[in-house]
Design a protein around this motif. Sequence first.
Motif, PDB file in Angstrom:
ATOM      1  N   VAL A 130       1.059  -0.894  -0.590  1.00  0.00           N
ATOM      2  CA  VAL A 130       0.166  -0.116  -0.068  1.00  0.00           C
ATOM      3  C   VAL A 130       0.782   1.258   0.374  1.00  0.00           C
ATOM      4  CG1 VAL A 130      -1.501   0.989   1.127  1.00  0.00           C
ATOM      5  CG2 VAL A 130      -1.741  -0.903   1.040  1.00  0.00           C
ATOM      6  N   LEU A 131       0.797   1.758  -0.736  1.00  0.00           N
ATOM      7  CA  LEU A 131       1.744   2.889  -0.994  1.00  0.00           C
ATOM      8  C   LEU A 131       0.359   4.222  -1.120  1.00  0.00           C
ATOM      9  CD1 LEU A 131       1.908   1.414  -4.037  1.00  0.00           C
ATOM     10  CD2 LEU A 131       4.120   3.019  -3.741  1.00  0.00           C
ATOM     11  N   PHE A 132       0.891   5.067   0.320  1.00  0.00           N
ATOM     12  CA  PHE A 132      -0.023   6.624   0.438  1.00  0.00           C
ATOM     13  C   PHE A 132       1.199   8.236   0.316  1.00  0.00           C
ATOM     14  CE2 PHE A 132       0.914   3.520   4.526  1.00  0.00           C
ATOM     15  CZ  PHE A 132       1.519   4.977   5.190  1.00  0.00           C
ATOM     16  N   ASN A 133       0.562   8.842   0.607  1.00  0.00           N
ATOM     17  CA  ASN A 133       1.137  10.106   0.380  1.00  0.00           C
ATOM     18  C   ASN A 133      -0.159  11.170   1.611  1.00  0.00           C
ATOM     19  OD1 ASN A 133       3.097   9.865  -1.049  1.00  0.00           O
ATOM     20  ND2 ASN A 133       1.556  10.080  -3.094  1.00  0.00           N
ATOM     21  N   THR A 134       1.251  11.718   2.132  1.00  0.00           N
ATOM     22  CA  THR A 134      -0.086  12.781   2.940  1.00  0.00           C
ATOM     23  C   THR A 134       0.718  14.352   2.184  1.00  0.00           C
ATOM     24  OG1 THR A 134       2.849  13.694   4.402  1.00  0.00           O
ATOM     25  CG2 THR A 134       0.487  11.599   5.056  1.00  0.00           C
ATOM     26  N   TRP A 135      -0.440  14.554   2.233  1.00  0.00           N
ATOM     27  CA  TRP A 135      -0.656  16.386   1.597  1.00  0.00           C
ATOM     28  C   TRP A 135      -0.966  17.333   2.058  1.00  0.00           C
ATOM     29  CZ3 TRP A 135       1.385  16.632  -3.858  1.00  0.00           C
ATOM     30  CH2 TRP A 135       1.028  15.796  -4.453  1.00  0.00           C
ATOM     31  N   PRO A 136      -0.750  18.795   1.954  1.00  0.00           N
ATOM     32  CA  PRO A 136      -0.609  20.072   2.789  1.00  0.00           C
ATOM     33  C   PRO A 136      -1.571  20.410   3.025  1.00  0.00           C
ATOM     34  CG  PRO A 136       0.585  20.282   1.040  1.00  0.00           C
ATOM     35  CD  PRO A 136       0.474  18.807   0.888  1.00  0.00           C
ATOM     36  N   GLY A 137      -2.558  19.996   1.929  1.00  0.00           N
ATOM     37  CA  GLY A 137      -4.266  20.832   1.827  1.00  0.00           C
ATOM     38  C   GLY A 137      -4.974  19.798   1.334  1.00  0.00           C
ATOM     39  N   ARG A 138      -6.171  20.412   1.589  1.00  0.00           N
ATOM     40  CA  ARG A 138      -7.920  19.316   1.348  1.00  0.00           C
ATOM     41  C   ARG A 138      -7.291  19.170  -0.352  1.00  0.00           C
ATOM     42  NH1 ARG A 138     -11.311  19.475   4.166  1.00  0.00           N
ATOM     43  NH2 ARG A 138     -12.836  18.787   2.440  1.00  0.00           N
ATOM     44  N   ALA A 139      -7.883  17.928  -0.752  1.00  0.00           N
ATOM     45  CA  ALA A 139      -8.448  17.806  -1.970  1.00  0.00           C
ATOM     46  C   ALA A 139      -9.101  18.094  -3.000  1.00  0.00           C
ATOM     47  CB  ALA A 139      -8.494  15.506  -1.998  1.00  0.00           C
ATOM     48  N   ARG A 140      -8.961  18.851  -4.758  1.00  0.00           N
ATOM     49  CA  ARG A 140     -10.293  19.536  -5.005  1.00  0.00           C
ATOM     50  C   ARG A 140     -11.579  18.872  -5.401  1.00  0.00           C
ATOM     51  NH1 ARG A 140      -5.436  21.643  -7.047  1.00  0.00           N
ATOM     52  NH2 ARG A 140      -5.239  19.917  -8.835  1.00  0.00           N
ATOM     53  N   ASP A 141     -12.906  18.882  -4.698  1.00  0.00           N
ATOM     54  CA  ASP A 141     -14.024  18.309  -5.000  1.00  0.00           C
ATOM     55  C   ASP A 141     -13.457  16.424  -5.124  1.00  0.00           C
ATOM     56  OD1 ASP A 141     -15.144  20.088  -6.221  1.00  0.00           O
ATOM     57  OD2 ASP A 141     -13.865  20.104  -8.129  1.00  0.00           O
ATOM     58  N   ASN A 142     -12.879  16.010  -4.094  1.00  0.00           N
ATOM     59  CA  ASN A 142     -12.406  14.960  -3.351  1.00  0.00           C
ATOM     60  C   ASN A 142     -11.273  14.713  -4.726  1.00  0.00           C
ATOM     61  OD1 ASN A 142     -12.788  13.731  -0.859  1.00  0.00           O
ATOM     62  ND2 ASN A 142     -14.414  11.728  -2.278  1.00  0.00           N
ATOM     63  N   ALA A 143     -11.160  14.486  -5.162  1.00  0.00           N
ATOM     64  CA  ALA A 143     -10.126  14.153  -5.754  1.00  0.00           C
ATOM     65  C   ALA A 143      -8.906  13.944  -5.638  1.00  0.00           C
ATOM     66  CB  ALA A 143     -10.454  14.958  -7.455  1.00  0.00           C
ATOM     67  N   SER A 144      -8.455  12.965  -6.174  1.00  0.00           N
ATOM     68  CA  SER A 144      -6.755  12.175  -5.657  1.00  0.00           C
ATOM     69  C   SER A 144      -5.987  13.475  -6.743  1.00  0.00           C
ATOM     70  CB  SER A 144      -6.516  11.270  -6.504  1.00  0.00           C
ATOM     71  OG  SER A 144      -4.969  11.355  -6.356  1.00  0.00           O
ATOM     72  N   PRO A 145      -5.256  14.236  -5.831  1.00  0.00           N
ATOM     73  CA  PRO A 145      -3.813  15.476  -6.190  1.00  0.00           C
ATOM     74  C   PRO A 145      -3.503  14.812  -7.027  1.00  0.00           C
ATOM     75  CG  PRO A 145      -3.724  15.027  -3.700  1.00  0.00           C
ATOM     76  CD  PRO A 145      -4.783  13.713  -4.500  1.00  0.00           C
ATOM     77  N   CYS A 146      -2.739  12.747  -7.169  1.00  0.00           N
ATOM     78  CA  CYS A 146      -1.780  13.084  -8.104  1.00  0.00           C
ATOM     79  C   CYS A 146      -2.154  11.610  -8.555  1.00  0.00           C
ATOM     80  CB  CYS A 146      -1.040  12.519  -6.590  1.00  0.00           C
ATOM     81  SG  CYS A 146       0.483  11.943  -8.075  1.00  0.00           S
ATOM     82  N   CYS A 147      -3.949  11.291  -9.466  1.00  0.00           N
ATOM     83  CA  CYS A 147      -3.987  10.192 -10.290  1.00  0.00           C
ATOM     84  C   CYS A 147      -3.731   9.863 -11.351  1.00  0.00           C
ATOM     85  CB  CYS A 147      -5.159  10.393 -10.479  1.00  0.00           C
ATOM     86  SG  CYS A 147      -6.114  10.376  -9.081  1.00  0.00           S
ATOM     87  N   GLN A 148      -2.570  10.820 -12.403  1.00  0.00           N
ATOM     88  CA  GLN A 148      -1.267   9.983 -13.215  1.00  0.00           C
ATOM     89  C   GLN A 148       0.022   9.534 -13.271  1.00  0.00           C
ATOM     90  OE1 GLN A 148      -3.284  10.231 -16.399  1.00  0.00           O
ATOM     91  NE2 GLN A 148      -5.362  11.164 -15.609  1.00  0.00           N
ATOM     92  N   PRO A 149       0.361   8.380 -14.040  1.00  0.00           N
ATOM     93  CA  PRO A 149       1.671   7.954 -14.143  1.00  0.00           C
ATOM     94  C   PRO A 149       2.538   8.986 -13.608  1.00  0.00           C
ATOM     95  CG  PRO A 149       0.286   7.474 -15.995  1.00  0.00           C
ATOM     96  CD  PRO A 149      -0.647   8.173 -15.474  1.00  0.00           C
ATOM     97  N   PRO A 150       3.284   8.205 -12.385  1.00  0.00           N
ATOM     98  CA  PRO A 150       4.583  10.018 -12.218  1.00  0.00           C
ATOM     99  C   PRO A 150       5.685  10.314 -13.242  1.00  0.00           C
ATOM    100  CG  PRO A 150       4.827   7.743 -11.314  1.00  0.00           C
ATOM    101  CD  PRO A 150       3.380   7.720 -12.289  1.00  0.00           C
TER     102      PRO A 150
END
Length: 232
Positions: free
Chosen positions: A183-203
């Motif tokens: 399981v990979l997880f990231n912590t982000w400093p701000g709220r996600a826009r419209d509950n969407a992932s901040p990072c959903c595309q290939p890196p």
Amino acid sequence: ATRRARPLPPSMRVYDGVLGAAACGVLHACVAASGLGHRCYEPTKPRTPVERSISSILHELGDDAPVIEYWSRQEWKHIEAHTDVDETLAAEQEIFRTPRHAHVLYLQVGSKVQGPTCVFDVTNGDELRRGATLTVVPAVSGRLLRFDGSLLHAVPRPHDLWTLPFVSRQRREPAHEWGRAVVLFNTWPGRARDNASPCCQPPISAPSLPFSRKNVFCVRNTSAHSTLSQFA
């Protein structure tokens, strides 16, 4: 003579025994059933066993990030050096926002898997070309890797890929020998826009480059029993 392990860089921590075998098995079944897609949630409002486990870990670590993004992988797959970014923000404004911290929680590791996570002490390909220190963390069931979310990281397959002149086809089955469930997880400093992932595309990829052996750190592959006891 016994070679002493070097201390980990301050931007990285490794913890052993975070989850027992039974808990790893339960979470493995959960992520296998739910698929590999990215999800976001608020850490105070976990909805599933996976989210409750992540929230519990972050609470023990004193991490108060307001948004958690997570996803999973079930196989030992070669992943080029990359940094996770907010892909939507990058596409819309060319701003490359990275997570506060990145994590790898190893659930099940096959008996023939030598699938380490490799973390460079640089944040982009230009810095990598000028030289970098590489920390190699072996995959061990129940282990947690936590590092600065701006750092380049990779998973080579085979484990010595960067030193080989040629690589043959790699096996995937059976899972008890070749599986690598994380399981990979990231912590982000701000709220996600419209509950969407901040990072959903290939890196974003960076080139794989030769490195000096003197700049390689390797975490010893041992076991520990205390929950979240620092391994350094």
